[in-house]
Design a protein around this motif. Structure first.
Motif, PDB file in Angstrom:
ATOM      1  N   ARG A   1      -8.201  16.397  11.970  1.00 35.48           N
ATOM      2  CA  ARG A   1      -8.664  17.710  12.423  1.00 35.48           C
ATOM      3  C   ARG A   1      -8.885  18.650  11.243  1.00 35.48           C
ATOM      4  NH1 ARG A   1      -6.383  19.493  18.321  1.00 35.48           N
ATOM      5  NH2 ARG A   1      -6.994  17.600  19.413  1.00 35.48           N
TER       6      ARG A   1
ATOM      7  N   SER B   1       2.122  13.716  15.734  1.00 37.42           N
ATOM      8  CA  SER B   1       1.927  15.140  15.434  1.00 37.42           C
ATOM      9  C   SER B   1       3.163  15.972  15.727  1.00 37.42           C
ATOM     10  CB  SER B   1       0.738  15.675  16.245  1.00 37.42           C
ATOM     11  OG  SER B   1      -0.450  14.994  15.891  1.00 37.42           O
TER      12      SER B   1
ATOM     13  N   GLY C   1      -8.624  23.295  17.089  1.00 33.04           N
ATOM     14  CA  GLY C   1      -7.837  22.237  16.468  1.00 33.04           C
ATOM     15  C   GLY C   1      -6.353  22.472  16.695  1.00 33.04           C
TER      16      GLY C   1
ATOM     17  N   HIS D   1      -3.631  12.289  13.079  1.00 30.90           N
ATOM     18  CA  HIS D   1      -4.380  13.127  14.020  1.00 30.90           C
ATOM     19  C   HIS D   1      -4.659  14.503  13.429  1.00 30.90           C
ATOM     20  CE1 HIS D   1      -5.534  15.312  17.529  1.00 30.90           C
ATOM     21  NE2 HIS D   1      -4.374  15.923  17.668  1.00 30.90           N
ATOM     22  N   LEU D   2      -3.621  15.160  12.893  1.00 27.25           N
ATOM     23  CA  LEU D   2      -3.806  16.492  12.324  1.00 27.25           C
ATOM     24  C   LEU D   2      -4.629  16.441  11.039  1.00 27.25           C
ATOM     25  CD1 LEU D   2      -0.310  18.155  12.905  1.00 27.25           C
ATOM     26  CD2 LEU D   2      -2.459  18.650  14.095  1.00 27.25           C
TER      27      LEU D   2
ATOM     28  N   THR E   1      -9.906  31.639  10.299  1.00 24.18           N
ATOM     29  CA  THR E   1      -9.039  30.638  10.917  1.00 24.18           C
ATOM     30  C   THR E   1      -7.819  31.341  11.491  1.00 24.18           C
ATOM     31  OG1 THR E   1      -9.747  28.905   9.381  1.00 24.18           O
ATOM     32  CG2 THR E   1      -7.660  28.566  10.526  1.00 24.18           C
TER      33      THR E   1
ATOM     34  N   ARG F   1      -6.485  27.303  15.826  1.00 24.30           N
ATOM     35  CA  ARG F   1      -5.495  26.241  15.733  1.00 24.30           C
ATOM     36  C   ARG F   1      -4.406  26.493  16.773  1.00 24.30           C
ATOM     37  NH1 ARG F   1      -4.310  25.831   9.200  1.00 24.30           N
ATOM     38  NH2 ARG F   1      -6.249  24.759   8.581  1.00 24.30           N
TER      39      ARG F   1
ATOM     40  N   ILE G   1     -12.305  29.126  13.565  1.00 17.24           N
ATOM     41  CA  ILE G   1     -11.364  28.033  13.818  1.00 17.24           C
ATOM     42  C   ILE G   1     -10.151  28.580  14.568  1.00 17.24           C
ATOM     43  CG2 ILE G   1      -9.961  26.206  12.802  1.00 17.24           C
ATOM     44  CD1 ILE G   1     -12.905  25.875  12.161  1.00 17.24           C
TER      45      ILE G   1
ATOM     46  N   HIS H   1     -12.710  15.185  19.972  1.00 14.27           N
ATOM     47  CA  HIS H   1     -11.606  14.546  19.252  1.00 14.27           C
ATOM     48  C   HIS H   1     -11.561  13.080  19.645  1.00 14.27           C
ATOM     49  CE1 HIS H   1     -10.322  18.552  18.232  1.00 14.27           C
ATOM     50  NE2 HIS H   1     -10.143  18.864  19.500  1.00 14.27           N
TER      51      HIS H   1
ATOM     52  N   GLU I   1     -13.978  10.783  12.711  1.00 13.72           N
ATOM     53  CA  GLU I   1     -14.060  12.207  13.004  1.00 13.72           C
ATOM     54  C   GLU I   1     -15.053  12.919  12.086  1.00 13.72           C
ATOM     55  OE1 GLU I   1     -10.958  13.874  15.638  1.00 13.72           O
ATOM     56  OE2 GLU I   1     -12.908  12.911  15.860  1.00 13.72           O
TER      57      GLU I   1
ATOM     58  N   TYR J   1     -14.367  26.170  16.896  1.00  7.71           N
ATOM     59  CA  TYR J   1     -13.664  24.885  16.900  1.00  7.71           C
ATOM     60  C   TYR J   1     -12.206  25.076  17.287  1.00  7.71           C
ATOM     61  CZ  TYR J   1     -11.446  20.623  15.066  1.00  7.71           C
ATOM     62  OH  TYR J   1     -10.724  19.460  14.928  1.00  7.71           O
TER      63      TYR J   1
ATOM     64  N   GLU K   1     -12.357  20.545  10.220  1.00  2.36           N
ATOM     65  CA  GLU K   1     -12.439  21.970   9.870  1.00  2.36           C
ATOM     66  C   GLU K   1     -13.256  22.161   8.596  1.00  2.36           C
ATOM     67  OE1 GLU K   1      -8.842  24.144   9.550  1.00  2.36           O
ATOM     68  OE2 GLU K   1      -8.070  23.529  11.519  1.00  2.36           O
TER      69      GLU K   1
END
Length: 481
Positions: free
Chosen positions: A127, A265, A111, A123-124, A205, A145, A143, A75, A88, A109, A131
């Motif tokens: 991410r 965030s 996130g 930021h989100l 996810t 989260r 994924i 990140h 990113e 991953y 994804e």
């Protein structure tokens, strides 16, 4: 046992994940940006190092062909960049291009929880874009989260800790009432290690969070109660995320860029909605208070495995980290001090290896604190982050506003690179050499100026540098005034 690649290996989560996977007997390939950096000081037969920068594909060596899985834990939060999304995405694409040359069976991953894709913080949003890159790679992807991660050394924990420990009265924005579901790092590691090569988790996810839904304000008050602190929080509507970040950066050890992205965030709810993982991997997560207990146990025992400041970021998308690893000579300005050691080589090295943090700089610590404050004012890291351990140093460690490039105690060689805001680049070296029958401490400050402003900066501070560096060298050599 599986053969696994870890990117983001030196970060807060990555380093602890490697420890967990090694304990389970897996063979680990850790991708590090600094050549020679070690995740742990001792050698491990099932831990291998790969050196390269995902932002610069030319620096990457080929990954092992027979990889079973790869964790993507990268990140870009250490600098405020105008093109965060592009940065990113490009890094993720470079990772996919490299990993596709192998026979990898799964990408994992980590996130952040995303409940509203329309109004995301930068930021989100970045991410979410990552994804998409990973999911569309054609490789099986899992994924995870996560909500706010709590553990000794996590940026979220350090912000909560500094706020509550330092401020009896806090003025906070109203969006501190946004809900979250804080999760202990131990539970994050459980999920990261148990989704590994689990067929039911492929191309899925999942949201992960602890057992409690709390607002960030409730987090602060719960922490305060846990520590026996009486704290008052007053909500006001005027603090924007950027203003809040400037305020936080002077209170906490976390640098402005990380404060900014985290504060942005916090406006978004991070409550678990997708609970499917509990059906596949049922697991009772620990409470926020229990997570705090475990964090303080690690701090008290000097057993903090990793921190938010372990990962080194170079400003700019195309920053080539290799150009900083060797101290340059051409076009540089140098302040060198040579002092004969009074007591012994071992005692001098012990002093050098304690430099920074609570030990200070062995000369005019008030001046160093002033320099740290001015760095904070400019958006730099300042002195607040201290050091990982009071007397141990590894390559890649951060010490206040320095990054360790070389740490060879046996041969008496330490090189630090300045991460403070400067009109140029700076290195600080300590080396012990034997001349005839005595040991000599060689202390060298090297500055590579950036244009005329850099030269003005150096010459304006030269009188102060001469006095401070001379006194520091003498005190390190045991010649206390």
């Amino acid at each position: 046992m599986a053969k696994i690649l870890i990117t983001g290996a030196t970060g807060f989560v990555g380093k602890r994940l490697i420890y967990s996977l090694l304990e389970q007997g897996h063979e680990i390939y850790a991708l590090c940006r600094i050549p020679g950096r070690k995740i742990f000081p001792d050698e491990r037969s099932n831990l291998h190092y790969l050196w390269g920068d995902l932002r610069d594909p030319k620096t990457l060596t080929d990954f092992p062909q027979d990889l079973d899985a790869a964790y993507y834990l990268v990140h870009s939060m250490s600098e405020i960049v105008s093109d965060l999304n592009d940065t990113e995405v490009n890094v993720a694409k470079n990772f996919i291009d490299s990993i596709k040359k192998t026979q990898v069976k799964q990408i994992i991953y980590l996130g952040g929880i995303i409940n509203d894709e329309k109004e995301l913080s930068p930021h989100l949003r970045s991410r979410l874009l990552v994804e998409g890159i990973l999911k569309n790679s054609g490789l099986p992807t899992t994924i995870l989260r996560a909500s706010i991660i709590i553990g000794s050394g996590s940026s979220s924990f350090e912000i909560i800790r500094d706020l509550c420990e330092k401020l009896p009265i806090m003025i906070a924005p109203k969006w501190l009432n946004s809900p979250c579901q804080p999760i202990a790092i131990q539970d994050v590691l459980f999920y990261l290690t148990h989704v590994l090569l689990e067929s039911k988790c492929m191309n899925k996810t999942f949201d992960i969070g602890g057992p409690e839904v709390l607002t960030f304000k409730e987090l602060l008050l719960t922490y305060s109660a846990f520590r026996g602190l009486k704290r008052t929080i007053i909500n006001v509507p005027v603090l924007t995320p950027r203003l809040s970040s400037f305020w936080l950066v002077f209170i906490t050890s976390v640098r402005f860029s990380i404060c900014f992205y985290l504060v942005e965030s916090i406006k978004n709810s991070s409550v678990v909605r997708n609970k499917e993982i509990q059906k596949i991997l049922p697991h009772p997560c620990i409470t926020f208070q229990k997570a705090l207990e475990l964090a303080f146990q690690k701090i008290a025992q000097n057993e903090v495995v990793s921190t938010w400041m372990d990962a080194w970021q170079i400003e700019g998308m195309n920053g080539n980290i290799n150009q900083y690893l060797e101290v340059p000579k051409d076009g540089c300005l140098i302040d060198e001090k040579k002092v004969a050691i009074k007591d012994s080589k071992e005692e001098t090295l012990n002093r050098i290896w304690k430099i920074g943090g609570t030990s200070g700089y062995f000369a005019l610590n008030w001046a160093w604190r002033l320099r740290g404050f001015s760095d904070k004012m400019l958006g730099g890291v300042g002195l607040n982050r201290g050091r990982r351990h009071p007397s141990q140093i590894q390559v890649g460690d951060s010490i206040d506003f320095w990054r360790v490039l070389r740490a060879d105690k046996e041969n008496g060689d330490l090189i630090l690179y300045a991460e403070m805001k400067l009109p140029g680049e700076a290195w600080l070296e300590f080396r012990l050499e034997q001349e005839k029958n005595e040991w000599i401490l060689i202390q060298r400050a090297t500055f590579r100026p950036r244009g005329i402003i850099g030269r003005i900066y150096w010459y304006a501070l030269s009188p102060f540098h001469h006095f401070i560096f001379r006194k520091m060298a003498k005190n390190l050599a045991g010649l206390n005034d």
